[in-house]
Design a protein around this motif. Sequence first.
Motif, PDB file in Angstrom:
ATOM      1  N   UNK A 225      13.782  19.601  47.345  1.00  0.00           N
ATOM      2  CA  UNK A 225      13.746  18.147  47.486  1.00  0.00           C
ATOM      3  C   UNK A 225      12.635  17.560  46.613  1.00  0.00           C
ATOM      4  N   UNK A 226      11.481  18.210  46.610  1.00  0.00           N
ATOM      5  CA  UNK A 226      10.372  17.740  45.771  1.00  0.00           C
ATOM      6  C   UNK A 226      10.767  17.797  44.303  1.00  0.00           C
ATOM      7  N   UNK A 227      11.417  18.892  43.910  1.00  0.00           N
ATOM      8  CA  UNK A 227      11.833  19.033  42.513  1.00  0.00           C
ATOM      9  C   UNK A 227      12.852  17.948  42.153  1.00  0.00           C
ATOM     10  N   UNK A 228      13.776  17.673  43.059  1.00  0.00           N
ATOM     11  CA  UNK A 228      14.790  16.642  42.821  1.00  0.00           C
ATOM     12  C   UNK A 228      14.129  15.279  42.605  1.00  0.00           C
ATOM     13  N   UNK A 229      13.086  15.007  43.392  1.00  0.00           N
ATOM     14  CA  UNK A 229      12.376  13.734  43.252  1.00  0.00           C
ATOM     15  C   UNK A 229      11.646  13.686  41.913  1.00  0.00           C
ATOM     16  N   UNK A 230      10.984  14.790  41.536  1.00  0.00           N
ATOM     17  CA  UNK A 230      10.241  14.819  40.277  1.00  0.00           C
ATOM     18  C   UNK A 230      11.167  14.742  39.068  1.00  0.00           C
ATOM     19  N   UNK A 231      12.387  15.249  39.245  1.00  0.00           N
ATOM     20  CA  UNK A 231      13.373  15.187  38.167  1.00  0.00           C
ATOM     21  C   UNK A 231      14.179  13.884  38.198  1.00  0.00           C
ATOM     22  N   UNK A 232      13.874  13.023  39.141  1.00  0.00           N
ATOM     23  CA  UNK A 232      14.591  11.752  39.325  1.00  0.00           C
ATOM     24  C   UNK A 232      16.076  11.969  39.620  1.00  0.00           C
ATOM     25  N   UNK A 233      16.399  13.055  40.280  1.00  0.00           N
ATOM     26  CA  UNK A 233      17.790  13.255  40.724  1.00  0.00           C
ATOM     27  C   UNK A 233      18.075  12.368  41.925  1.00  0.00           C
ATOM     28  N   UNK A 234      17.042  12.028  42.650  1.00  0.00           N
ATOM     29  CA  UNK A 234      17.174  11.107  43.778  1.00  0.00           C
ATOM     30  C   UNK A 234      15.862  10.361  43.956  1.00  0.00           C
TER      31      UNK A 234
END
Length: 341
Positions: free
Chosen positions: A176-185
Amino acid sequence: MSSHSKSLGEFDLIERFFKTGANSLRTTADSAIALGIGDDCALIRPPADEEIAITSDMLVEGRHFFAGADPELLGRKALAVNLSDLAAMGAKPLGFTLAIALPMVDKIWLEAFSKGLFAASYDYSCPLIGGDTTAGPLTISITAFGSSPTGKAIRRSGAKAGDDIWVSGTVGDARLALAALRHELNLPNADLQNIAHRMHQPTPRIELGIQLRGIASAALDVSDGLLGDLRHILKQSQVDAEIQLNQLPKSITLQKQGIGIQNQFAASGGDDYELCFTAPSTQREKIHTISKILNLPLTLIGKILPKKDVEVRIHLLDASGIELSNSEAAPFLNSFDHFAS
Ligand SMILES: [Mg+2]
């Protein structure tokens, strides 16, 4: 640390740098280290009647961590992921070696990196006992040594039909943290603050691994995604598994996401470094006691089944106990591919 002929004068500086950190560590683990840095080899004297556990992990910039990643966090994580492998076997850390390639000598970077590295080294009583440095694309390779009583290391091959399947802590937060940092969500900043440490500062479950000696029938640490990693236990043990998707332990932060994201990240997100283990159902009470002693949630998520076909299989059950179809289950069963793209 040894230095090759290609080593530059500046790289000798680095060696001295790490040596200072290594020598400043005086812990109980030191008693197993007969000789640390400074000779051609380190010497490990394992405790009587113990076996040595050895694990290596390589981190490459751009693949396992972002270019420009915070060096202090990186130093900590580089050692923590190796200690997580020791934890998975029920081994107690003894020491580690570090081989590092650096594109250039950046003292500020090195200072921060070694600060993180030695913080983890102290926290888990695992001293640096040797290694090598060279010029090259940023690559960090650590080999960690641990020990466990002879015959007591927890292998992947011991799961039996009827065993319970457990996982420690919560899963999916690092993804989830990675998704946020990658702007996936979009994740509110407060939420990201709550979980970012799960991605940057994984906690090797050393104490849990030690407590599970003689209790768990098989174990591994979750690095590439819970269900993809569970498959390694199934293959080594030649068994199938049944997993209750709604039982996967998720943090409050992950629970704010839609159920699809929740389940996908918990089932297949990487970098959790929790332990997934199997144990006979007669061990449930002991496992609940360990959970209380360590103040660490241990969640029953499924059951080991006899193997039916040539390939091992994970049956995924929904909240009402109905098995998901192959296409419904597919997104949960794929391992996280790190930074490959
Ligand atoms: Mg592992």
